[in-house]
Design a protein around this motif. Sequence first.
Motif, PDB file in Angstrom:
ATOM      1  N   ASP A   5       0.835  -1.208   0.000  1.00 58.02           N
ATOM      2  CA  ASP A   5       0.000   0.000   0.000  1.00 58.02           C
ATOM      3  C   ASP A   5       0.868   1.256   0.000  1.00 58.02           C
ATOM      4  OD1 ASP A   5      -2.249  -1.575   0.028  1.00 58.02           O
ATOM      5  OD2 ASP A   5      -2.615  -1.382   2.186  1.00 58.02           O
ATOM      6  N   LEU A  25       2.619   1.618  -3.513  1.00 61.88           N
ATOM      7  CA  LEU A  25       1.724   2.022  -4.593  1.00 61.88           C
ATOM      8  C   LEU A  25       1.231   3.463  -4.424  1.00 61.88           C
ATOM      9  CD1 LEU A  25      -0.257  -1.318  -4.942  1.00 61.88           C
ATOM     10  CD2 LEU A  25       1.524  -0.445  -6.465  1.00 61.88           C
ATOM     11  N   ALA A  26       1.236   3.948  -3.177  1.00 59.88           N
ATOM     12  CA  ALA A  26       0.821   5.327  -2.923  1.00 59.88           C
ATOM     13  C   ALA A  26       1.988   6.308  -2.997  1.00 59.88           C
ATOM     14  CB  ALA A  26       0.164   5.428  -1.545  1.00 59.88           C
ATOM     15  N   HIS A  27       3.190   5.810  -3.108  1.00 62.45           N
ATOM     16  CA  HIS A  27       4.355   6.691  -3.153  1.00 62.45           C
ATOM     17  C   HIS A  27       4.251   7.596  -4.384  1.00 62.45           C
ATOM     18  CE1 HIS A  27       8.516   8.024  -3.524  1.00 62.45           C
ATOM     19  NE2 HIS A  27       8.748   7.561  -2.303  1.00 62.45           N
ATOM     20  N   PRO A  28       4.536   8.886  -4.235  1.00 65.18           N
ATOM     21  CA  PRO A  28       4.355   9.798  -5.374  1.00 65.18           C
ATOM     22  C   PRO A  28       5.187   9.440  -6.607  1.00 65.18           C
ATOM     23  CG  PRO A  28       5.453  10.880  -3.520  1.00 65.18           C
ATOM     24  CD  PRO A  28       4.905   9.596  -3.003  1.00 65.18           C
ATOM     25  N   VAL A  36       5.750   6.493  -7.570  1.00 60.37           N
ATOM     26  CA  VAL A  36       5.075   5.346  -8.193  1.00 60.37           C
ATOM     27  C   VAL A  36       3.751   5.788  -8.799  1.00 60.37           C
ATOM     28  CG1 VAL A  36       4.109   3.039  -7.826  1.00 60.37           C
ATOM     29  CG2 VAL A  36       6.196   3.727  -6.617  1.00 60.37           C
ATOM     30  N   SER A  37       2.905   6.400  -7.967  1.00 59.53           N
ATOM     31  CA  SER A  37       1.581   6.816  -8.454  1.00 59.53           C
ATOM     32  C   SER A  37       1.682   7.910  -9.509  1.00 59.53           C
ATOM     33  CB  SER A  37       0.720   7.288  -7.280  1.00 59.53           C
ATOM     34  OG  SER A  37       1.311   8.413  -6.639  1.00 59.53           O
ATOM     35  N   ASP A  77       0.308   4.143 -14.146  1.00 58.56           N
ATOM     36  CA  ASP A  77      -1.147   4.197 -14.164  1.00 58.56           C
ATOM     37  C   ASP A  77      -1.667   2.785 -13.936  1.00 58.56           C
ATOM     38  OD1 ASP A  77      -3.830   4.431 -14.632  1.00 58.56           O
ATOM     39  OD2 ASP A  77      -3.648   5.217 -16.678  1.00 58.56           O
ATOM     40  N   LEU A  78      -2.191   2.527 -12.732  1.00 60.51           N
ATOM     41  CA  LEU A  78      -2.623   1.169 -12.387  1.00 60.51           C
ATOM     42  C   LEU A  78      -3.909   0.762 -13.083  1.00 60.51           C
ATOM     43  CD1 LEU A  78      -1.730   0.987  -8.581  1.00 60.51           C
ATOM     44  CD2 LEU A  78      -0.341   0.406 -10.572  1.00 60.51           C
ATOM     45  N   TYR A  93      -0.322  -6.700  -4.660  1.00 61.17           N
ATOM     46  CA  TYR A  93       0.088  -6.038  -5.905  1.00 61.17           C
ATOM     47  C   TYR A  93      -0.801  -6.481  -7.064  1.00 61.17           C
ATOM     48  CZ  TYR A  93       4.334  -4.431  -3.551  1.00 61.17           C
ATOM     49  OH  TYR A  93       5.225  -3.815  -2.702  1.00 61.17           O
ATOM     50  N   CYS A 144      -3.585  -4.058  -9.646  1.00 55.15           N
ATOM     51  CA  CYS A 144      -3.229  -3.856 -11.053  1.00 55.15           C
ATOM     52  C   CYS A 144      -4.345  -4.298 -11.995  1.00 55.15           C
ATOM     53  CB  CYS A 144      -1.941  -4.606 -11.384  1.00 55.15           C
ATOM     54  SG  CYS A 144      -0.494  -3.926 -10.549  1.00 55.15           S
TER      55      CYS A 144
END
Length: 244
Positions: free
Chosen positions: A113, A116-119, A121-122, A126-127, A155, A159
Motif C-alpha cells: 500500500d 503504490l501510494a508513493h508519489p 510510483v503513483s 497508471d494502475l 500487488y 493492477c
Amino acid sequence: MYDYWLGGKDHFAADRESADEIVRISGGKVLRGVRLNRAFLGRAVRTAAAAGVRQFLDLGSGLPTRENVHEVAGPGARVVYVDNDPAVAAHGRALLATAGRVRFVQADLREPDAILAHPDVSGLLDLDEPVAILFVSVLHFVAGTAETARIVAAYRDACAPGSHLVLSHLASDAFPDEMARAEQVYQGANVPLGARTRAEILSFFAGFELLDPGLVGPNAWRPEPGPPDTERFAGLVGVGVKRV
C-alpha cells in the motif's frame, strides 16, 4: 553479491567473501544460474512489452546493473525500481539520473500500500493500465510463505487485467543439501535466505495464468534458439498474466 556474480563493481569485500563461499558450495553453478536468471529477466520483460505492457514495477531490484529493465523494455516504457537499502537507493538514483521516465524508490516491498501510494510510483505508473510486477530473486528473502503470498496478491489486486507477474525464486527441491549450506552462509551475512518448494513458489501465481512453459529452470523459459540445455538449477522462474 548478485552484482559481484554478474561481474559488476558495486559491492564490498564482505560481499565478495560470502559470494565466493556460495560459488564453492555450488561448484560454480551459482555463477551460471545468476547469469541465466538475468537473461530470463530480459526475455520476460520483452515478452511483457510485446504483449503491450509499457509499465514495470521492479520490486527488490537491487542496484541497476547489466541489461536493466528500462533498457530492455525499450523507448516509452515507464519503470520504477524499488529497494529498501538506503545506500542502494541513493546509488541507484545517481546511476539513473538521466534515464528519463525511470524512478528509484527506497521502500520495503512488504508494504504494497505504501509503495503504490508513493508519489514516484503513483505519479509515473497508471494502475488502470497493465503493469509488469517483477519479483526477481527477492521473495526468498521474505519470511513466511502465507505472508509472501499475501504480499504478491496485494500487488496483483491493485493492477489492471493484462498485468504480468515476473518471478524467479530459489527452490529447495533440486539440491537440498547445498541449499541448506548456502542458507547458513547468508545467515552469517545477516541476510536470512529461505528457499521454498516448487509447490510453494507456484502458489504465488494465484490469480495469474502461467504462460508456457510454466514454472521451470531459468535455462528452460523460452530460451534463445540453439541446442537444448538440460542442466538443473536451484532456481525456478515463471511469468503469469492477470486475465480478469
